[in-house]
Structure formats: structure tokens, C-alpha cells
Design a protein around this motif. Structure first.
Motif, mmCIF file in Angstrom:
data_model
loop_
_atom_site.group_PDB
_atom_site.id
_atom_site.type_symbol
_atom_site.label_atom_id
_atom_site.label_comp_id
_atom_site.label_asym_id
_atom_site.label_seq_id
_atom_site.Cartn_x
_atom_site.Cartn_y
_atom_site.Cartn_z
ATOM 1 N N ARG A 701 6.548 12.442 2.554
ATOM 2 C CA ARG A 701 6.139 11.422 3.338
ATOM 3 C C ARG A 701 4.614 11.465 3.607
ATOM 4 N N SER A 702 4.093 12.784 4.048
ATOM 5 C CA SER A 702 2.741 12.795 4.093
ATOM 6 C C SER A 702 1.895 12.814 3.039
ATOM 7 N N LEU A 703 2.284 13.353 1.910
ATOM 8 C CA LEU A 703 1.782 13.553 0.618
ATOM 9 C C LEU A 703 1.617 11.946 0.124
ATOM 10 N N HIS A 704 2.767 10.941 0.324
ATOM 11 C CA HIS A 704 2.813 9.878 -0.283
ATOM 12 C C HIS A 704 1.819 8.819 0.641
ATOM 13 N N PHE A 705 1.854 9.084 1.684
ATOM 14 C CA PHE A 705 1.006 8.090 2.772
ATOM 15 C C PHE A 705 -0.506 8.523 2.704
ATOM 16 N N SER A 706 -0.984 9.715 2.469
ATOM 17 C CA SER A 706 -2.212 10.177 2.367
ATOM 18 C C SER A 706 -3.085 9.970 0.941
ATOM 19 N N THR A 707 -2.150 10.075 -0.255
ATOM 20 C CA THR A 707 -2.646 9.862 -1.507
ATOM 21 C C THR A 707 -3.487 8.348 -1.674
ATOM 22 N N ASP A 708 -4.365 8.294 -2.761
ATOM 23 C CA ASP A 708 -5.131 7.318 -3.041
ATOM 24 C C ASP A 708 -5.806 6.707 -1.947
ATOM 25 N N ASN A 709 -6.422 7.607 -1.082
ATOM 26 C CA ASN A 709 -7.431 7.129 0.050
ATOM 27 C C ASN A 709 -6.291 6.479 1.130
ATOM 28 N N TYR A 710 -5.215 7.025 1.555
ATOM 29 C CA TYR A 710 -4.311 6.347 2.428
ATOM 30 C C TYR A 710 -3.629 5.174 1.879
ATOM 31 N N ALA A 711 -3.582 4.950 0.637
ATOM 32 C CA ALA A 711 -2.967 3.658 0.245
ATOM 33 C C ALA A 711 -1.648 3.231 0.814
ATOM 34 N N ALA A 712 -0.827 3.939 0.693
ATOM 35 C CA ALA A 712 0.716 3.717 1.327
ATOM 36 C C ALA A 712 0.739 3.391 3.047
ATOM 37 N N ALA A 713 -0.129 4.213 3.556
ATOM 38 C CA ALA A 713 -0.458 4.198 5.145
ATOM 39 C C ALA A 713 -0.993 2.831 5.270
ATOM 40 N N THR A 714 -2.043 2.348 4.587
ATOM 41 C CA THR A 714 -2.650 1.098 4.795
ATOM 42 C C THR A 714 -1.563 -0.080 4.359
ATOM 43 N N ARG A 715 -0.936 0.256 3.358
ATOM 44 C CA ARG A 715 0.157 -0.961 3.088
ATOM 45 C C ARG A 715 1.235 -1.094 3.979
ATOM 46 N N MET A 716 1.537 0.021 4.364
ATOM 47 C CA MET A 716 2.837 0.075 5.397
ATOM 48 C C MET A 716 2.033 -0.810 6.848
ATOM 49 N N ALA A 717 0.975 -0.469 7.193
ATOM 50 C CA ALA A 717 0.462 -1.383 8.539
ATOM 51 C C ALA A 717 0.024 -2.628 7.997
ATOM 52 N N ASP A 718 -0.371 -2.856 7.011
ATOM 53 C CA ASP A 718 -0.496 -4.581 6.646
ATOM 54 C C ASP A 718 0.812 -5.064 6.498
ATOM 55 N N TYR A 719 1.724 -4.534 6.062
ATOM 56 C CA TYR A 719 3.061 -4.941 5.834
ATOM 57 C C TYR A 719 3.701 -5.243 7.063
ATOM 58 N N LYS A 720 3.674 -4.364 8.052
ATOM 59 C CA LYS A 720 4.276 -4.497 9.484
ATOM 60 C C LYS A 720 3.707 -5.516 10.178
ATOM 61 N N ARG A 721 2.156 -5.552 10.220
ATOM 62 C CA ARG A 721 1.404 -6.761 10.883
ATOM 63 C C ARG A 721 2.021 -7.903 10.345
ATOM 64 N N PHE A 722 2.034 -8.106 8.920
ATOM 65 C CA PHE A 722 2.507 -9.362 8.629
ATOM 66 C C PHE A 722 3.871 -9.964 9.049
ATOM 67 N N ILE A 723 4.839 -8.934 8.926
ATOM 68 C CA ILE A 723 6.168 -9.163 9.352
ATOM 69 C C ILE A 723 6.218 -9.517 10.774
ATOM 70 N N ARG A 724 5.457 -8.889 11.686
ATOM 71 C CA ARG A 724 5.411 -9.085 13.032
ATOM 72 C C ARG A 724 4.921 -10.510 13.361
ATOM 73 N N THR A 725 3.893 -10.992 12.817
ATOM 74 C CA THR A 725 3.347 -12.069 12.868
ATOM 75 C C THR A 725 4.081 -13.129 12.409
ATOM 76 N N LYS A 726 4.848 -13.111 11.491
ATOM 77 C CA LYS A 726 5.661 -14.204 10.810
ATOM 78 C C LYS A 726 7.175 -14.137 11.206
ATOM 79 N N TRP A 727 7.752 -13.221 11.837
ATOM 80 C CA TRP A 727 9.006 -13.062 12.057
ATOM 81 C C TRP A 727 9.589 -14.112 13.030
ATOM 82 N N TRP A 728 8.876 -14.774 13.901
ATOM 83 C CA TRP A 728 9.229 -15.902 14.620
ATOM 84 C C TRP A 728 10.054 -16.937 13.795
#
Length: 843
Positions: A701-728
Motif C-alpha cells: 500500500r505504501s508503494l501504491h499510495f506514493s507512486t506517481d507523485n502520491y496519486a493514489a493518496a490524493t485520489r483516496m483523499a478526494d474520494y473520501k471528501r466527496f463521499i462525506r459531503t454527499k452521504w447525507w
């Protein structure tokens, strides 16, 4: 040139290499080598090879260099060391793709050996054993802790049984620790505390192939108060504690970076070290990541192990105190200040909870036994929102002990004769242990008796020293522990939930056991109470005073200053290991595991590891109805304790079938105990479990989340932010449940399935970003009820914009509401587990 280069003869030049590596403590050749330098001095220097080097004269070294018997021991130890460091170990063979990817293991204490007293008890010894097995298995592990100049404390017991906590200051020049060096310079780092930067010196301890880095604030340039911050383990008040934990967590990360170490995995061993996550978040933010992506990167690379089901064992600080001591970090990350506070905020108590911080910043979390995992899931149910306790993402890895450290030499030599040649490096292979049954019963019993005699001699010396120091008359001629008597040991921290005095609740019954003319029982107690734990100290005093009464003197013995050296005598020498905590407050317990390695039979409440290890024949259980109230359980435990002793344990020990020279049935139970427990409850198995279940997955997971300039970490953060704001907007708006079934007969057929439809409004959330499931409970053959989750799939096109129908098949006799629930939860291929987010909608 080192400090010993001119002192040691060339022929013995590598003694220094052995002395400064704690590998000596679990290698028989090295132990024998250092012991043979001067057997008496070896005891007086408390088994410290470094002090042996310091206190042996040049004349003695010259003599030893010409002593061929000593040279032979030296060469054998060096050959063993070279073979150890040069071999290809389990990790290299199993995970070659992860070679060189470091695992950072943070702990507030480490118990490696009695000559390096920077531990208090079970947590530290477990951490030490973890490092030893990590080295044995070839893991690329580095450990981080604090170097306590005053350790924990030395315990003295006065003539009334009062614990005296004696403070000792250790000279680091006489310990197996040296300054950490990078680029030919000592490593120092600075940690920001309110109004000043505290300088920390980094020391290094070698544990086989594992480096352990310890931080020390007692350096020039720091104020008197700051120099005392790392003076004592678990000392001082909450202000001291939070500053120690800042030094451990945040200073530990800075130390790794100063050493140019960038691990792939960060293991928080109990919440004390959780501040490491805040320093890592700051590090990533400074590297250009937003807070949310930095948090995801930290979470993806962190595992947290919780060790206590006792709420008081989870450090928490007033929010104002946290904001005061973490002010520099909060100022530097001012835009994310509230988000940082939220990571550890327990709103119900308005405190900053270190366990909350650890859980919020670690994707992987575990307890230390199967039962403790379940207790932790229930304990932190509120933290995880609307979930069944069984689904809360806290797993377990049951603790073990380092076999090479804790098994007596006599047992290891016996196993060398009967088990396959590679048993030490493949100790978790259960099938090979069956060969122990081929050993003669007389030989097994002889080992048991020799170890008991050694313990009794040690105990006698300990008690005589107590009496001498307290000005009491010489008692050496009185009745004392006897090697032909059934001997029960109880040794652990004196906390009230461990119930050290349970056996004393009925003293008349105890009297009959202890003073039976034909089948007597004797008890040895040991343990420390924290200096601030007044109830724990009272337990200790009660045992001492009872041990001084006429009917129990010399038959119930309390030893002082319990440590790793004494523990070895005890777990190797007694016949039965007693453990009777209030269930389920013993998260795991490892002392009984150490005893089991040595043919000692466990007699314990079914708590912690023993609930898993006990099979009905490899020891005994102290029983109670776990569903009853606490008072009833207490009474039932007490009755079980006495009755099992009277009716099972004592008769079995003294049973000599057909005038046999040894108690054959007892020996058979000893063998069965070793066969069933030794291969499972060792740290080789434990560290392999951590590696297979967590470390290697986190590396990926560390490798996956840090490759391509932390693309997966950024994608995960954006996804969670979207879900939290729209889950209502997520709602279950309709359920199609054909109930009752067509006929009464069909209602009785649990194999008959029906189709359930559910209409879900998702709003702006894509239907492929959610899982729709039914949840019901099913009774097993053993009477237990287990949850069953049935996934639903999309049926047709959208019912209307943002609204979808899902269908699933369930047993026809179940009805929505009374029998099953429906739920919707977010999903992502980047999630580490099903409930990485707490957003769950149920109906």
C-alpha cells in the motif's frame, strides 16, 4: 579504534562485537563464553558483557588469550555469530521483493535483558521479544524508543511488606548502548516544546541484526527539567508523560530521518508513540501534499497495536494541554489545526486520546489475542459509527514469547536430541514437536526437578537478602521451599484486576493445601506495583504479611525486585503457573507462555492467550459463568481455584502409579503442554503473522499510495471528501420483501430462498461506489450466532435520477426488520478493508 582495542588481545578482538550486541542473551555459546571469563563476577555485574570487558584486568585477558579451552569457547561463539549474520533467513526467502524496505517499530519500553533495564514489564518484554524474532527471521526492522537513565525502579520490601521504590541512575558507558553515528558524527535531533527546542541524543542498541534507536534528553544545552524528561519510565505527571510521548513519536521520526531511514511501515506499539503520525503528516505537507492526502499516506503505511482492555490504560490529555504542548506543530499547520485536533478528540470527555489518534492514523489495527480483538472491537464500537462490533476493523495477532530467550538450556538441549535438526528456525511447525513424546519420562522429570532446585536456591538467596537488609534475624534454619513439593508461581504487575490475593480469600482452605502432611503445596509470588498504585501496593503488603505468619512461613514466599532475570528462574522452575485476572482484562498475558515452554503447566482464567491455548488437557482452567454479574463470577472463580487444586492438580502431581519413580501422568501432561503450546505461542509465529497479515500488505500500500507523485493518496483523499459531503443524501427508500412465504411448510424450510428488492437513493454518488447488503444472524451448531452478509447487485436501469434498485437472495423465512437489516456503504478498490469509512446507512 574503540575503547577496548588496546585492552583486548588480538586473539580476542571480537569480544567487543559480541558484548555490544544483545544477541548474546539468547545464544548459549556466547553466554557460556562471557560466563567463563569469571563466573562469580558474571553474577555481580548482572550478566553484562560490557561490564565484564570493563572490569577484567589486562593480566586476566592475557591469561585467557593463552587458555585453549577459553579460545575454543570464543571461536565457537564467533562462528555461531558469523553464521547467524550471514545466513539467508525466512523473510529473505519468503518476501525477496521487500528486501530493504524497512519497518519502523515504536515502543515506549523495550525489555531485552536484565543488564539493560529500560522496561517495566510485559509490554516492554514483548517489544524486546518482537525485535529478537524480527532479527531471527531476517525482517528489515528498526526500532525506536527512549533511553531512561533511571530506568523504572528497583523494588525493595521492608519488614512490614511495604514496597520501597528505589531510584537508580545508570551509567550508559556500562550498558550495551552506543551513540548512533552517521557520517562519522553523533546523531542529535531537536524537538520543539513550548518556548524552546529540546536537544535529543540518539543512541543505538544492536539486537542481532535489528538496530534499536533510543532518544535521550539528558544532554548539554537542555535545562535541568528538560534533561529529566527521559529520566524515568512511566514517571512524573501528565505534563511529563505528554512531553515524553512527543519525544518518542515526533522525535523518533526526526531521528530516523537524521539516520537517512525512510521506512515503508510504521508500527505504533500502544498509543504512547502515536504522535509519530503527526510528525509524518507535517513531513508530507511540507513536501507539497494537502492535509487530506498526507493523512491518507500516513494511514496507508501505519499499523497500530492496542494492548489493554482497561480504559485507564489509554493515555488521554485535556485538549488545552495537547494544544499547549503541540503548539509549534499546530502553528506550523495552522490551516489544518482543527483537523489535527479532531484526529485524537474524544468528544464525550473533551480529551485528546492517544488511542483515537493511533486509530485515526492507522489503516491496520489489532489486539493481542483473539478475545482481546473482540473486546477491542466492542470497546471502540462508538468510534466506528453504525457498525456491528464483529465488523469493526480491528483484528488480532496473539502474542508470543521469544523461545530462545525463555526456554531453559536443559530443555533446548533435550529438544536438540529428539526434534529435527532445524527445529529452532522452524519452531512454529507443530508436527515436529510430537517427537518430544519419545523422550524418557525420567529424563523429562529430572529436568523439571533440576530447574526447580535452581529456583529454590535463587529464592532462598533473595529472601535472605531481604531479611538481612531489614535487620531481621537469620532464618536460614527454618522450613523453606522444598524441591519435592508441588510449587505454584504467580508473578506479574500488581494491579488490582490481576487479583494476586484471590488464593488467600479462604485461608483455612489454603492452610489445608499448604500444610497437608502428605501432599503439600507451596507458592512463590513476585511482582512490582507502580509507585502511584496504592491499591496494588496494598495487595503486595497483604501477601507479605500473610507469608510471615507461622502457618505459611517458608511455604508462601514473596520475592522482591521482579525483573527478567528473576522471571527466567520462575517460569523455568515452578510446576504450575497461576494466573487469575478478572476476565476479560488480561489482553494476552505472556508469562504463562514462557512457563509453557519449560514444561510448566498453566492454571488460569480463560482470558487472553489461554482462552485460545487451553485444550482441556494441557493445563487447567479457572472457571466462572462469564454472563453472570461480577460478584458471582468472583465467587465462582474462587471456588474453581480451590476445587481444581484440591481435586485435580494436587492428586495428579503426587500420583505415583505402581510405585513409579516419577508422576507419569503429570509428565505426560507436561509433554502435551509443550507440544501444543510451544509451536504456537512464540514470537517467531507472532512476527510471521504480523508480516503476512500486515507488514507486507502495508509495504504494498505504501508503494501504491506514493507512486506517481502520491496519486493514489490524493485520489483516496478526494474520494473520501466527496463521499462525506454527499452521504447525507443516501437513503433506503423502499424494500420489496415477499413475506410470508407461500405456505407454512415453506416457512420451515430454511434452504428456500427468495428475492429481496431494495430501492436506494444515492443522490450524486455513483452506484458503483457503494455496496448494498443484507445482514442477518445465523445460529451455528455450537450455539453461537454469527453475522451473515449477503451482497446485492444492481437491477436494471436507474429508477429515477440518483435512485437505483438492487436485488439479493435471502432465506425465505427471514423478514425485513425483525430478522434482517439492509445497509449501504461506500466502497473503493483502494480501501484496506470494508469499513475504512464510517459512513453506513441502515434500515
Amino acid at each position: 579504534m574503540t575503547q577496548y582495542s588496546a585492552l583486548l588481545p588480538e586473539r580476542l578482538s571480537r569480544l567487543e562485537e559480541l558484548a555490544y550486541n544483545l544477541w548474546f542473551s539468547w545464544n548459549e555459546e556466547a553466554l557460556e563464553l562471557f560466563r567463563s571469563i569469571h563466573p562469580v563476577k558474571w553474577e555481580t555485574v548482572y550478566h553484562s558483557p560490557v561490564r565484564m570487558l570493563l572490569e577484567t584486568s589486562p593480566e586476566d585477558w592475557a591469561r585467557l588469550a593463552s587458555d585453549e579451552a577459553f579460545i575454543d569457547l570464543y571461536e565457537k561463539a564467533i562462528a555461531s555469530w558469523d553464521a547467524y549474520t550471514g545466513r539467508k533467513a525466512w523473510f529473505q526467502e519468503t518476501y525477496p521483493q521487500h528486501i530493504g524496505r524497512h519497518i519502523a517499530y515504536f515502543s515506549a519500553e523495550f525489555g531485552f535483558h536484565e543488564s539493560l533495564p529500560i522496561y517495566s514489564g510485559g509490554l516492554g518484554v514483548l517489544a524486546g521479544d518482537h525485535c529478537k524474532s524480527a532479527s531471527d527471521l531476517g525482517l528489515p526492522l528498526v526500532a525506536v524508543g527512549l533511553l531512561y537513565k533511571r530506568g523504572y525502579f528497583n523494588q525493595k520490601i521492608d519488614h512490614q511488606g511495604t514496597q520501597i521504590s528505589e531510584q537508580v541512575t545508570y551509567d550508559f558507558n556500562k550498558l550495551a548502548v552506543r551513540p548512533a553515528i552517521r557520517n562519522n558524527e553523533e546523531v542529535h535531533v531537536f524537538v520543539e516544546l513550548p518556548g524552546r527546542a529540546v536537544r535529543l541524543k540518539v543512541w543505538e542498541v544492536r539486537v542481532g541484526n535489528v538496530p534499536v534507536y533510543l532518544l535521550d534528553a539528558d544532554v548539554d544545552g537542555n535545562s535541568y527539567d528538560d534533561r529529566s524528561l527521559t529520566a524515568q519510565l512511566y514517571g512524573g505527571n501528565q505534563d511529563t508523560r505528554i512531553q515524553q510521548e512527543i519525544i518518542l513519536g515526533m522525535g523518533g521520526i526526526l531521528a530516523l530521518r537524521a539516520l537517512e531511514l525512510y521506512p515503508y511501515v510504521y508500527h505504533i506499539n500502544e498509543g504512547h508513540a502515536a504522535f509519530l503520525s503527526l510528525e509524518r503528516i507535517r513531513e508530507h505537507i511540507r513536501g507539497g501534499l494537502p492535509f487530506s492526502a498526507a493523512l491518507e499516506m500516513v494511514r496507508a503505511s501505519t499499523i497500530f497495536t492496542t494492548h489493554t482492555p482497561v480504559p485507564a490504560g489509554h493515555d488521554a490529555f485535556p485538549v488545552g494541554m495537547f494544544e499547549h504542548y503541540l503548539g509549534e506543530l499546530l502553528y506550523s499547520l495552522n490551516a489544518d489545526r482543527q483537523a489535527i485536533v479532531e484526529l485524537g478528540l474524544d468528544r464525550s470527555k473533551n480529551v485528546f486520546n492517544m488511542t483515537y489518534l493511533a486509530m485515526n492514523t492507522a489503516t491496520m489495527r489489532n489486539g493481542v489475542s483473539e478475545l482481546h480483538g473482540a473486546v477491542s472491537r466492542d470497546m471502540f464500537k462508538g468510534f466506528h459509527g453504525n457498525l456491528n462490533a464483529s465488523e469493526i476493523p480491528i483484528g488480532h495477532v496473539t502474542n508470543g514469547v521469544h523461545l530462545r530467550t525463555w526456554m531453559a538450556r536443559e530443555w533446548k538441549e533435550l529438544l536438540d536430541r529428539y526434534l529435527p535438526e532445524n527445529w529452532r528456525t522452524h519452531q512454529s511447525g507443530r508436527e515436529q514437536w510430537a517427537a518430544l513424546a519419545d523422550a524418557p519420562e525420567e529424563t523429562l522429570w529430572d529436568i523439571r526437578q533440576r530447574l526447580k532446585e535452581r529456583l529454590i536456591l535463587y529464592a532462598k538467596t533473595n529472601v535472605e537478602e531481604q531479611r538481612r537488609r531489614n535487620g531481621q534475624p537469620d532464618d536460614s534454619g527454618s522450613v523453606f521451599l522444598r524441591p519435592d513439593v508441588l510449587t505454584i508461581g504467580f508473578a506479574r504487575r500488581f494491579a488490582t484486576y490481576k487479583r494476586a490475593t484471590l488464593i488467600f480469600r479462604d485461608q483455612e482452605r489454603l492452610d489445608r493445601l499448604v500444610n497437608d502432611p502428605e501432599r503439600p503445596v507451596q507458592f512463590i509470588f513476585a511482582g512490582k506495583a507502580h509507585p502511584a498504585d496504592i491499591p496494588g501496593q496494598k495487595l503486595l503488603r497483604d501477601i507479605y504479611q500473610l507469608s510471615q505468619t507461622d502457618r505459611f512461613r517458608g511455604k508462601i514466599v514473596l520475592l522482591e525486585n521482579y525483573d527478567m532475570n528473576m522471571a527466567r528462574y520462575l517460569v523455568q522452575g515452578v510446576d504450575v503457573w497461576l494466573n487469575n485476572p478478572k476476565r476479560p482484562y488480561e489482553a494476552s498475558g505472556t508469562s504463562g507462555e514462557k512457563a509453557a515452554l519449560n514444561g510448566v503447566l498453566n492454571f488460569s482464567v480463560l482470558d487472553g492467550w489461554w482462552q485460545e491455548g487451553y485444550d482441556g488437557e494441557n493445563g487447567w482452567s479457572i472457571d466462572a459463568d462469564n454472563r453472570a454479574d461480577e460478584e458471582t463470577q468472583e465467587k465462582e472463580n474462587q471456588e474453581s481455584l480451590y476445587s481444581v487444586l484440591e481435586k485435580k492438580i494436587v492428586p495428579l502431581y503426587y500420583n505415583r502409579e505402581e510405585q513409579a519413580a516419577v508422576p507419569v501422568q503429570w509428565v505426560k501432561r507436561m509433554v502435551h503442554s509443550i507440544e501444543t503450546l510451544a509451536p504456537q505461542y512464540n514470537t517467531d509465529r507472532m512476527v510471521q503473522d504480523y508480516t503476512n497479515l500486515y507488514y507486507t500488505k502495508i509495504m504494498d500500500r505504501s508503494l501504491h499510495f506514493s507512486t506517481d507523485n502520491y496519486a493514489a493518496a490524493t485520489r483516496m483523499a478526494d474520494y473520501k471528501r466527496f463521499i462525506r459531503t454527499k452521504w447525507w443524501a443516501v437513503k433506503i427508500v423502499g424494500v420489496e420483501d415477499p413475506y410470508p412465504p407461500v405456505s407454512f411448510a415453506e416457512s420451515l424450510d430454511k434452504r428456500l430462498l427468495k428475492t429481496i428488492g431494495v430501492i436506494v437513493h444515492l443522490g450524486e454518488i455513483w452506484y458503483k461506489d457503494v455496496a448494498v447488503e443484507a445482514l442477518y444472524w445465523e445460529e451455528q451448531a455450537n450455539g453461537a450466532w454469527v453475522p451473515v452478509v449477503v451482497p446485492f447487485s444492481l437491477f436494471g436501469e436507474a429508477v429515477s435520477p440518483g435512485t437505483y434498485k438492487f436485488e439479493g437472495r435471502l432465506p425465505a423465512h427471514l423478514r425485513h426488520g425483525p430478522h434482517f437489516q439492509l445497509r449501504v456503504r461506500p466502497i473503493s478498490p483502494d480501501f484496506a478493508h470494508d469499513f475504512e469509512m464510517n459512513e453506513v446507512t441502515m434500515l
